[in-house]
Motif scaffolding. Structure first.
Motif, PDB file in Angstrom:
ATOM      1  N   GLY A  44       0.826  -1.191   0.000  1.00 31.86           N
ATOM      2  CA  GLY A  44       0.000   0.000   0.000  1.00 31.86           C
ATOM      3  C   GLY A  44       0.859   1.239   0.000  1.00 31.86           C
ATOM      4  N   HIS A  45       0.379   2.312   0.618  1.00 34.95           N
ATOM      5  CA  HIS A  45       1.136   3.560   0.647  1.00 34.95           C
ATOM      6  C   HIS A  45       2.261   3.458   1.659  1.00 34.95           C
ATOM      7  CE1 HIS A  45       2.003   7.890   0.874  1.00 34.95           C
ATOM      8  NE2 HIS A  45       1.434   7.955  -0.313  1.00 34.95           N
ATOM      9  N   ILE A  46       3.354   4.183   1.373  1.00 33.72           N
ATOM     10  CA  ILE A  46       4.506   4.163   2.260  1.00 33.72           C
ATOM     11  C   ILE A  46       4.125   4.684   3.639  1.00 33.72           C
ATOM     12  CG2 ILE A  46       5.289   6.481   1.615  1.00 33.72           C
ATOM     13  CD1 ILE A  46       7.556   3.432   2.219  1.00 33.72           C
ATOM     14  N   ILE A  47       3.104   5.542   3.724  1.00 30.91           N
ATOM     15  CA  ILE A  47       2.577   6.035   4.998  1.00 30.91           C
ATOM     16  C   ILE A  47       1.235   5.362   5.249  1.00 30.91           C
ATOM     17  CG2 ILE A  47       1.817   8.056   6.307  1.00 30.91           C
ATOM     18  CD1 ILE A  47       3.663   9.756   4.613  1.00 30.91           C
ATOM     19  N   GLY A  48       1.146   4.605   6.303  1.00 30.18           N
ATOM     20  CA  GLY A  48      -0.102   3.939   6.634  1.00 30.18           C
ATOM     21  C   GLY A  48      -0.291   2.600   5.962  1.00 30.18           C
ATOM     22  N   GLY A  49       0.710   2.110   5.253  1.00 24.66           N
ATOM     23  CA  GLY A  49       0.596   0.808   4.612  1.00 24.66           C
ATOM     24  C   GLY A  49       0.788  -0.330   5.602  1.00 24.66           C
ATOM     25  N   VAL A  50       0.696  -1.546   5.090  1.00 29.92           N
ATOM     26  CA  VAL A  50       0.804  -2.746   5.917  1.00 29.92           C
ATOM     27  C   VAL A  50       2.193  -3.341   5.752  1.00 29.92           C
ATOM     28  CG1 VAL A  50      -0.128  -5.039   6.368  1.00 29.92           C
ATOM     29  CG2 VAL A  50      -1.661  -3.183   5.662  1.00 29.92           C
ATOM     30  N   CYS A  51       2.927  -3.467   6.855  1.00 31.52           N
ATOM     31  CA  CYS A  51       4.249  -4.092   6.813  1.00 31.52           C
ATOM     32  C   CYS A  51       4.108  -5.591   6.611  1.00 31.52           C
ATOM     33  CB  CYS A  51       5.003  -3.812   8.115  1.00 31.52           C
ATOM     34  SG  CYS A  51       6.271  -2.540   7.944  1.00 31.52           S
ATOM     35  N   THR A  94      12.980  -1.119   9.175  1.00 26.89           N
ATOM     36  CA  THR A  94      12.005  -0.287   9.892  1.00 26.89           C
ATOM     37  C   THR A  94      10.778  -1.137  10.178  1.00 26.89           C
ATOM     38  OG1 THR A  94      12.783   1.701   8.763  1.00 26.89           O
ATOM     39  CG2 THR A  94      10.629   1.815   9.824  1.00 26.89           C
ATOM     40  N   GLY A  95      10.319  -1.136  11.446  1.00 32.73           N
ATOM     41  CA  GLY A  95       9.237  -2.006  11.868  1.00 32.73           C
ATOM     42  C   GLY A  95       7.863  -1.394  11.757  1.00 32.73           C
ATOM     43  N   LEU A  96       6.909  -2.039  12.435  1.00 35.18           N
ATOM     44  CA  LEU A  96       5.510  -1.642  12.344  1.00 35.18           C
ATOM     45  C   LEU A  96       5.265  -0.241  12.881  1.00 35.18           C
ATOM     46  CD1 LEU A  96       3.914  -5.013  13.527  1.00 35.18           C
ATOM     47  CD2 LEU A  96       3.906  -4.093  11.204  1.00 35.18           C
ATOM     48  N   ASP A  97       6.024   0.158  13.889  1.00 31.60           N
ATOM     49  CA  ASP A  97       5.811   1.465  14.511  1.00 31.60           C
ATOM     50  C   ASP A  97       6.658   2.560  13.875  1.00 31.60           C
ATOM     51  OD1 ASP A  97       8.215   0.523  15.291  1.00 31.60           O
ATOM     52  OD2 ASP A  97       7.886   0.722  17.455  1.00 31.60           O
ATOM     53  N   ALA A  98       7.233   2.285  12.695  1.00 29.12           N
ATOM     54  CA  ALA A  98       8.062   3.239  11.948  1.00 29.12           C
ATOM     55  C   ALA A  98       9.365   3.563  12.655  1.00 29.12           C
ATOM     56  CB  ALA A  98       7.288   4.526  11.637  1.00 29.12           C
ATOM     57  N   HIS A  99       9.753   2.747  13.637  1.00 33.23           N
ATOM     58  CA  HIS A  99      11.020   2.937  14.325  1.00 33.23           C
ATOM     59  C   HIS A  99      12.041   1.928  13.801  1.00 33.23           C
ATOM     60  CE1 HIS A  99       9.568   5.924  17.117  1.00 33.23           C
ATOM     61  NE2 HIS A  99       8.588   5.125  17.531  1.00 33.23           N
ATOM     62  N   PRO A 100      13.322   2.277  13.850  1.00 35.21           N
ATOM     63  CA  PRO A 100      14.343   1.347  13.371  1.00 35.21           C
ATOM     64  C   PRO A 100      14.317   0.025  14.135  1.00 35.21           C
ATOM     65  CG  PRO A 100      15.276   3.545  13.671  1.00 35.21           C
ATOM     66  CD  PRO A 100      13.907   3.576  14.268  1.00 35.21           C
ATOM     67  N   VAL A 101      14.494  -1.059  13.389  1.00 36.70           N
ATOM     68  CA  VAL A 101      14.615  -2.388  13.993  1.00 36.70           C
ATOM     69  C   VAL A 101      16.097  -2.705  14.131  1.00 36.70           C
ATOM     70  CG1 VAL A 101      14.145  -4.847  13.696  1.00 36.70           C
ATOM     71  CG2 VAL A 101      12.444  -3.156  12.983  1.00 36.70           C
ATOM     72  N   ARG A 102      16.568  -2.845  15.345  1.00 41.24           N
ATOM     73  CA  ARG A 102      17.999  -3.078  15.591  1.00 41.24           C
ATOM     74  C   ARG A 102      18.239  -4.566  15.844  1.00 41.24           C
ATOM     75  NH1 ARG A 102      19.555   1.323  20.003  1.00 41.24           N
ATOM     76  NH2 ARG A 102      17.728   0.409  20.996  1.00 41.24           N
ATOM     77  N   GLU A 103      17.961  -5.356  14.819  1.00 46.22           N
ATOM     78  CA  GLU A 103      18.062  -6.803  14.903  1.00 46.22           C
ATOM     79  C   GLU A 103      18.905  -7.355  13.765  1.00 46.22           C
ATOM     80  OE1 GLU A 103      13.585  -7.690  16.746  1.00 46.22           O
ATOM     81  OE2 GLU A 103      14.104  -8.311  14.704  1.00 46.22           O
ATOM     82  N   VAL A 104      19.404  -8.575  13.988  1.00 49.04           N
ATOM     83  CA  VAL A 104      20.071  -9.335  12.938  1.00 49.04           C
ATOM     84  C   VAL A 104      19.509 -10.755  12.965  1.00 49.04           C
ATOM     85  CG1 VAL A 104      22.250 -10.217  12.029  1.00 49.04           C
ATOM     86  CG2 VAL A 104      22.188  -7.969  13.134  1.00 49.04           C
ATOM     87  N   TRP A 105      19.072 -11.222  11.788  1.00 45.36           N
ATOM     88  CA  TRP A 105      18.589 -12.590  11.636  1.00 45.36           C
ATOM     89  C   TRP A 105      19.478 -13.311  10.634  1.00 45.36           C
ATOM     90  CZ3 TRP A 105      14.350 -15.060  13.992  1.00 45.36           C
ATOM     91  CH2 TRP A 105      13.596 -14.252  14.856  1.00 45.36           C
ATOM     92  N   ALA A 106      19.726 -14.598  10.884  1.00 43.77           N
ATOM     93  CA  ALA A 106      20.582 -15.396  10.011  1.00 43.77           C
ATOM     94  C   ALA A 106      19.818 -16.624   9.534  1.00 43.77           C
ATOM     95  CB  ALA A 106      21.858 -15.821  10.737  1.00 43.77           C
TER      96      ALA A 106
END
Length: 402
Positions: A44-51, A94-106
């Protein structure tokens, strides 16, 4: 010839089973250009879209999209893919709340299928991740065997355990405004950072960085000895989107530049020598039809040598994103050009009539730019005919001469 001699062919299909329009999806190209992964994004839209946390895989040879098993990581957009010794790391985003996600997945990679996702870092000390890369042990004594991350505060971080622990390496002299990072690569034993204005910075230890640009005509440039290729202007700065080409060959860097106004694609080599960098234009116009529009983006490019039943094939793959429609995958191969050459050799010396499609696509687009003076179009061979009357020719037929 691989990049310009033959027009790129669209190999993705416009069916319903494919990743539809999504912003900020992570696109990862297989090192052998056999497959493309599209992960996450916002629908959807970059603002208000679905992650999203979907993972799609496109098989370049089979030409099909497959929706893979839902991964355990939370929905996100803008994450960074890092290929790490048979594994794939998914860094930041960037996660659901528009805040940076500071994670690493392997994830383990089996024929470019990600399996066994594991979280290696859940609350890293860095801010919003901008670029990341893996450097092998054998490539550098200072930071070999490390995951390097460049964040939004112009800080370089290092981790030797897939993101479990981090150490701060340096505060960078670039990374803000027009000097934001476009990409970073490890090449010829040094780190090479290219900004969105196509300025180049280099470092051997990751701590001390220096500007490495060489101006046109610099007598100290790497192409000034008269035996190498001539030096060319660097890509036109802020008017271009630059994308590095994924390749197993770390001895040189290839960059695709897309002009934001004309949408024309060009291919460049970024040469390094004695702490200096120089842009050299290899292909002034990469043929993609239909051409890019102002809303299209080039999100990934790769090249590889692949063994096929017909022999070793040099392969180039592009991934284009149109936010109105979908992802489109393009592929180029010189095998078709070789087949045309063999066909023409069988015809021998003489005059041959072809239809306009063959003339435009296969003769003008593929053969003539690569065959030197052996083949010339009819318009250039009239003087050699020494005749005042030209034979009658239908409008949809073109004649070329050998």
């Amino acid at each position: 010839e691989l990049w310009s001699g033959q027009r790129l062919i669209m190999i993705s299909r416009n069916d319903e089973h494919r990743p539809l329009a999504r912003f900020g999806a992570t696109v990862a190209m297989a090192p052998d250009c056999s497959a493309v992964l599209v992960m996450g994004g916002i629908e959807g839209h970059i603002i208000g879209g679905v992650c999203l946390n979907e993972v799609w895989r496109f098989d370049v040879d089979e030409k099909i999209w497959n929706l893979l098993e839902t991964p355990p990581w939370s929905p996100r957009r803008g994450a960074i893919p890092v290929v790490c010794e048979g594994r794939l790391l998914l860094v930041g985003g960037t996660g659901l709340d528009a805040h940076p996600v500071r994670e690493v997945w392997a994830a383990d990679m089996q024929r470019w299928y990600p399996v066994n996702w594991q979280s290696t870092s859940t609350n890293a000390p860095w801010e919003d991740a901008i670029c990341a890369l893996w450097v092998c042990n054998s490539q550098n004594n200072h930071y070999g065997g490390s995951l390097l991350l460049f964040d939004a505060t112009s800080t370089l971080w290092s981790s030797k355990d897939d993101g479990c622990t981090w150490s701060k390496l340096a505060k960078l002299p670039f990374g803000q405004g027009s000097e934001q990072l476009a990409f970073v690569r490890h090449c010829c034993g040094v780190l090479v950072a290219v900004t969105i204005s196509t300025r180049v910075w280099m470092s051997q230890d990751g701590v001390t960085w220096s500007a490495a640009d060489v101006a046109r005509g610099d007598p100290m440039g790497p192409y000034s000895n008269g035996n190498s290729l001539p030096m060319s202007d660097r890509p036109p700065g802020l008017r271009c989107q630059v994308t590095d080409v994924v390749s197993l060959d770390s001895s040189e860097m290839l960059v695709v530049a897309r002009h934001r106004e004309t949408c024309k694609l060009t291919l460049w080599r970024l040469a390094l020598q004695e702490g200096r960098a120089c842009w050299q234009c290899l292909v002034p116009d990469i043929h993609i039809y239909p051409g890019f529009s102002s809303v299209n983006q080039l999100v990934a490019a790769g090249r590889a040598a692949v063994k096929t039943p017909e022999g070793e094939e040099m392969r180039a793959v592009y991934v284009e994103f149109n936010p109105i429609n979908e992802f489109t995958v393009w592929r180029a191969s010189p095998l078709a050009v070789d087949r045309h050459r063999q066909m023409l050799d069988r015809l021998g010396t003489g005059q041959t009539k072809v239809d306009i499609f063959t003339w435009q696509k296969h003769i003008m687009g593929a053969l003539l730019p690569q065959m030197g003076n052996d083949w010339v179009p009819r318009g250039l061979s009239i003087q050699a005919i020494q005749t005042s009357e030209l034979p009658y020719q239908e409008e949809d037929e073109f004649t070329y001469w050998h």
